[in-house]
Each structure stands twice: as C-alpha cells, then as structure tokens.
Enzyme design. Structure first.
Site, PDB file in Angstrom:
ATOM      1  N   GLY A  16      78.160  36.221 -10.417  1.00  0.00           N
ATOM      2  CA  GLY A  16      79.044  37.070 -11.200  1.00  0.00           C
ATOM      3  C   GLY A  16      78.432  37.534 -12.507  1.00  0.00           C
ATOM      4  O   GLY A  16      79.152  37.725 -13.493  1.00  0.00           O
ATOM      5  N   CYS A 382      86.570  60.249   3.540  1.00  0.00           N
ATOM      6  CA  CYS A 382      85.276  60.690   4.070  1.00  0.00           C
ATOM      7  C   CYS A 382      85.283  60.625   5.607  1.00  0.00           C
ATOM      8  O   CYS A 382      85.891  61.474   6.248  1.00  0.00           O
ATOM      9  CB  CYS A 382      84.148  59.856   3.464  1.00  0.00           C
ATOM     10  SG  CYS A 382      82.511  60.628   3.627  1.00  0.00           S
ATOM     11  N   HIS A 508      85.450  60.612  -2.229  1.00  0.00           N
ATOM     12  CA  HIS A 508      85.747  59.181  -2.376  1.00  0.00           C
ATOM     13  C   HIS A 508      86.573  58.939  -3.635  1.00  0.00           C
ATOM     14  O   HIS A 508      86.014  58.691  -4.712  1.00  0.00           O
ATOM     15  CB  HIS A 508      84.447  58.375  -2.453  1.00  0.00           C
ATOM     16  CG  HIS A 508      83.702  58.294  -1.166  1.00  0.00           C
ATOM     17  ND1 HIS A 508      83.804  57.217  -0.310  1.00  0.00           N
ATOM     18  CD2 HIS A 508      82.838  59.168  -0.578  1.00  0.00           C
ATOM     19  CE1 HIS A 508      83.034  57.427   0.749  1.00  0.00           C
ATOM     20  NE2 HIS A 508      82.439  58.603   0.609  1.00  0.00           N
ATOM     21  N   GLU A 510      88.189  56.410  -4.527  1.00  0.00           N
ATOM     22  CA  GLU A 510      88.141  55.030  -5.020  1.00  0.00           C
ATOM     23  C   GLU A 510      87.184  54.847  -6.195  1.00  0.00           C
ATOM     24  O   GLU A 510      87.357  53.940  -7.020  1.00  0.00           O
ATOM     25  CB  GLU A 510      87.758  54.062  -3.885  1.00  0.00           C
ATOM     26  CG  GLU A 510      86.332  54.172  -3.366  1.00  0.00           C
ATOM     27  CD  GLU A 510      86.153  55.147  -2.217  1.00  0.00           C
ATOM     28  OE1 GLU A 510      85.198  54.987  -1.436  1.00  0.00           O
ATOM     29  OE2 GLU A 510      86.970  56.082  -2.113  1.00  0.00           O
TER      30      GLU A 510
END
Length: 537
Positions: A16, A382, A508, A510
């Site tokens: 992370g 897409c 896209h 997102e």
C-alpha cells in the site's frame, strides 16, 4: 523551490505504498500546498498498456492519454487533481530517452552509463513534474521493494538529489511490513530492521518509517524500531488495516505525519483543514442501505483489474447512503454454462466494463441481453457498449449475425468496426484512441439528465467504435444515440428508449470519479439500482 518526498518499500510488495503516498498528498493539500505525485515503475515496458491485467491490474488512463499504473488512479482520487504522463515513469521510458539521445549524438562521444546518464534522466523527470504542476511538494513513489535489482538506478537518483538540492528539500519515507507470528503471538521487527539496513547501505537514511501491521505497535516496539532504524520514535508510524482506504489520511494525521513532514521540510503551510474529509469517512462508516451490482468481466479473479470501476461505484453509493456490494461474475463461465438466472439472482444493477479479446465475449453479450429483457439498470463501458449494441442489433433490429469485426472479421453486419484512422496502425503499444475527448450530449436523454451539460470531456482507450453505417437502422428500432463527438462522426453513448435505465458508453467514466464527487453516470446508475432494489422488496 519545490520540496521532494520519496516513498520506498521494503520486506514485501503490495503493502500500500501508493495509498500511503496518496494519503500524505491529501494531508499536505489540505494544508494549502500544491501537491503532485509520481510513480516510478522499474519494469522495462514503456508503459503497462500492453500488459495483461493479471500481471499488472488496471491500466489507468490520464487526461493527456497516458496509459499508467493503477496507483495514479489512487493519486487522482485522493488529491483531486488530474495527472499526466510525467506522473508515471518506467525504466523503459528512461532507457528509451537516453538511447534516443545517444543516437542523436547528444552525449558528445561520452560512454553512456547508468551513472550519470540514467540517473540524470530520472532526476530530470522528477524536476519536470514539479515544473509542469507548479508543485510546492512532489511525492515520488518508487515501485518494487528495496533490494530489487531493477530499482537500483531510481534509488541512486533519489539519493543524489539530497546532495543536489540540499537536505532540507528532500525527505525519505520507507513503508515496511511488521508481521505477526501466530505461533509465538508477537510482532516481529527484524524484517523492517533488515530492510532499512539495506536502504541505508545504498546511501539513503529514511526520515520516517511507516509500518503496515495487523496489530497495534507497542511503545517498546516503536522504540526498538527507532533505535535500529536511527530515526525519532515519533517518526515510527503505525499503519493498521482499515475497512476503507479513505480512513488512511486520518490515521496518519492522528500520528502527526503531516506535521512531521512540514517540520522536516520547513514547509510554509497553513493549518490543516480536514473536516470535510472526516465527514466523508463518517458517512462511509454509517451507510444505512445496501445494493448489489453484478460486474461481468473476464479478469474477475484479479479485482484490481477493475479498481477504478469499483471505486466509482463506491463513490456513487456514498452519495445515496448505500454500500455497494459487487457480485463478481466471470463472463467466460457465464458463456459456458448459460445460467443467467442464477448468475444475476439478487442483483440490483448490471455493469459490463471494458476489456480486450474475444474470450468471454459471449457472456458479456448475455449480460447486456438479460438487463435489456428484464428491465435491470445497466451500465456498459467501452467493450460493454459494444456488447450491448451487438445484442440490440441481433435481437431487436433483426441483423442476424451482427457482431464486432474485432472478434468476427467476416460478420455480415459489423455494427462495431475499426476506427478509420486505426486501419494503418501496426504497433500495439500507445496507438489506441487515448485520453480525453469532448462528447456532445443530446437533450432529453438519460445521459443529459445525468450530466446536465451540453459538452463533457471523457477519457477513452479503444480502437473499435460504433459503425455509423447501421446507425439509422438501429435508431429506427429503438436505440437512442445520446452522446456523439462534436463533429457527429463518432457515437459515444447509446441508450434504450423503452427501459428504466440502460446506458452504454464508448469512454471510461470510472477514471474521472472522485470521493465526494461521483461521476454523473455512476451516480445515476447507482440511483436507479437503489430504486430497483427498493421496489423489489
């Protein structure tokens, strides 16, 4: 003059580092500083654009069309800034640039070496990121772990920067793992000690160590780590697992991480304003509703392949006081067994994201068809748009055998076809239609209702597009074209007129969603899924 924070990793990968870097960026931005974040990936590929999602996870696309590491998505979402190609640098890009300069004779007959030519090129990209973003602080994450041979030139470059611009302008943060041994019931510090020892052997003394751990670090452990890592005790930072990644900035702030950084770098920053972020985290922790979205893809065994999609769903869910549970549906298995009723049992909405290749394509088409026939809210992205158009052409418009020429070059009705400008392209890497392009929305459509704008900018990553030769026949049968390029040449969004909410996009969406500012289409999709959930109870 900019200040530079370098984030390295040790002991294990996937700790992370990207979330830690992004969280630090958020804290510094909330102190009134202009922050940008870079990722240095030590692989020799120019970019991840041609890499398998199983190898790399999602390819995140920036506004300027760079195909980048998924960590750039985290950076953008946390610091709420659009990044560019200068924010993701690979070994491949560095060597490509150096070798190109050598061929042009720019090194004046010198022997080209890792030091100074490769390291100088790396440093030039760091300084360029500062200049391009007018940054007060540049945070640079070095991919991989200390000890990897691939990372050595990057570590040497950031070591040199301390001498180049002065100790007060450079800070090193090392992210490590403090594992817990179940058998002995104790946390072990030795891996972190050895990782820091390795880093110091390369000439880098960390100023702060962030320890990923499942359990709280005792004061004794912190003092031990401080002693062996040669840092202050308050610079040993505990980074416990959290339920939601957006809690990390607050966890770091509670340990004065941003204050320590400001002191170490003599940052002229204001007081920290974190109230809105705290409100967001409190909201996330207290969501009162839950919906289930069926996500149909072929990379579902590695969920990082769709990380921006799931994050965008979460952002929209926060807006409607709803936890969004994702039901992962393997499109290849769906195609083989055909059990759509079982696969979509209990879902409140269906999402078909992007992808490449014909494996599992039948399952995605089945998903679009099931959503269409059963009035389930549907969002296609897409390739998801291509699948919905194929289903509609074949099942509704009567074009038997309609398909995409990407998968069936001999189809009698190529309703999805290669973009004209792509027909002479031979190379695969970096040659798609990439980055942000304008889209003109048609009033009275679901898309316009979601955006409430005439023109929007959205990010693309594709070679194939809706074939306008079939536009009239499909629209005459009920397909709605709700978004097009400003010159009307390219279809960007399609909808179904006799459906509660069925929207599919070539771009896209997102990639532009942020916590606290969900993307309009995801926002509308989740809203409809919630309505569907409530009406079925």
């Amino acid at each position: 003059m900019s200040k530079y924070i370098f984030v390295t990793g040790g002991v294990a990968s996937s700790l992370g580092k990207g979330i830690s870097a992004a969280s630090i960026g958020r804290l510094l931005k909330n102190r009134g500083l202009n922050v940008t974040i870079q990722k240095f990936d030590p692989y020799i590929n120019i970019d991840p654009g041609t890499m398998s999602p199983y190898q790399h996870g999602e390819v995140f696309v920036t506004e300027d069309g760079a195909e980048t590491d998924l960590d750039l998505g985290h950076y953008e979402r946390f610091i709420d800034e659009n990044l560019s190609r200068i924010n993701n640098i690979t070994t491949g890009k560095i060597y490509w640039s150096v070798l190109s300069k050598e061929r042009k004779g720019e090194y004046l007959g010198k022997t080209v070496q890792v030091i100074p030519h490769i390291t100088d090129e790396i440093k030039s990209r760091i300084y360029q990121a500062s200049k391009d973003n007018d940054a007060d602080v540049v945070i640079a994450e070095i991919g991989g772990t200390v000890g990897d041979i691939e990372s050595l030139p990057f570590l040497e470059a950031i070591r040199q920067m301390r001498s180049d611009i002065g100790r007060d302008s450079v800070m090193y943060i090392h992210v490590t793992l403090v594992p817990y041994l179940e058998k002995s019931g104790e946390l072990k510090t030795k891996p972190t000690q050895h990782s820091v020892k390795e880093l110091r052997s390369l000439g880098i003394q960390p100023d702060m160590v962030i320890c990923r751990t499942h359990y709280e670090l005792s004061q004794e452990i912190k003092e031990k780590l401080a002693l062996f890592c040669d840092i202050d005790v308050n610079a040993v930072i505990e980074n416990l697992d959290v339920e939601n990644i957006y809690e990390v900035p607050m966890a770091l702030n509670e340990q004065r991480v941003d204050g320590l950084i400001a002191d170490r770098l003599n940052l002229n920053s204001g007081s920290l304003e974190l109230e809105r972020w705290k409100q967001l985290v409190d909201q996330i922790k207290n969501l009162s509703q839950e919906i289930t979205i069926g996500l149909v893809g072929k990379y579902v065994s590695l969920q990082d392949a769709y990380i921006s999609v799931t994050e965008a769903l979460d952002h929209a869910g926060f807006n409607y006081d709803s936890k969004v549970k994702v039901k992962w549906i393997n499109s290849e298995e769906l195609e083989k067994n055909g059990s759509v009723e079982t696969a979509f049992q209990g879902v409140d909405g269906i999402l078909v994201p992007g992808g490449f290749g014909d494996r599992g394509i039948g399952g995605k088409i089945m998903a679009a068809q099931y959503a269409r026939k059963n009035n389930i809210p549907f969002l296609g992205i897409c390739l998801g748009m291509h699948c919905s158009v194929i289903d509609f052409a074949h099942e509704v418009a009567g074009l038997n055998g309609a398909y995409s020429s990407e998968f069936h070059p001999e189809t009698p009705y190529p309703v999805i076809d290669l973009l004209p400008e792509q027909k002479e392209v031979k190379d695969l890497g970096g040659t798609m239609r990439l980055g942000a392009y304008p889209c003109k929305l048609i009033e009275g459509t679901r898309a316009y209702e979601a955006y409430q704008q005439d023109i929007v900018q959205e990010r693309h990553r594709h070679r194939y597009e809706f074939n306008n030769d079939y536009k009239e026949q499909l629209t005459n049968n009920g397909l709605v074209v709700s978004g097009v390029s400003p010159d009307d040449r390219l279809v960007e969004i399609v909808e179904l007129e006799d459906h509660p909410w069925f929207v599919a996009t070539q771009f896209h969406p997102e990639f532009k969603s942020r916590p606290g500012a969900p993307h309009p289409l995801f926002n509308s999709f989740v809203q409809q899924a919630l309505k569907n959930s409530l009406s079925s109870k």
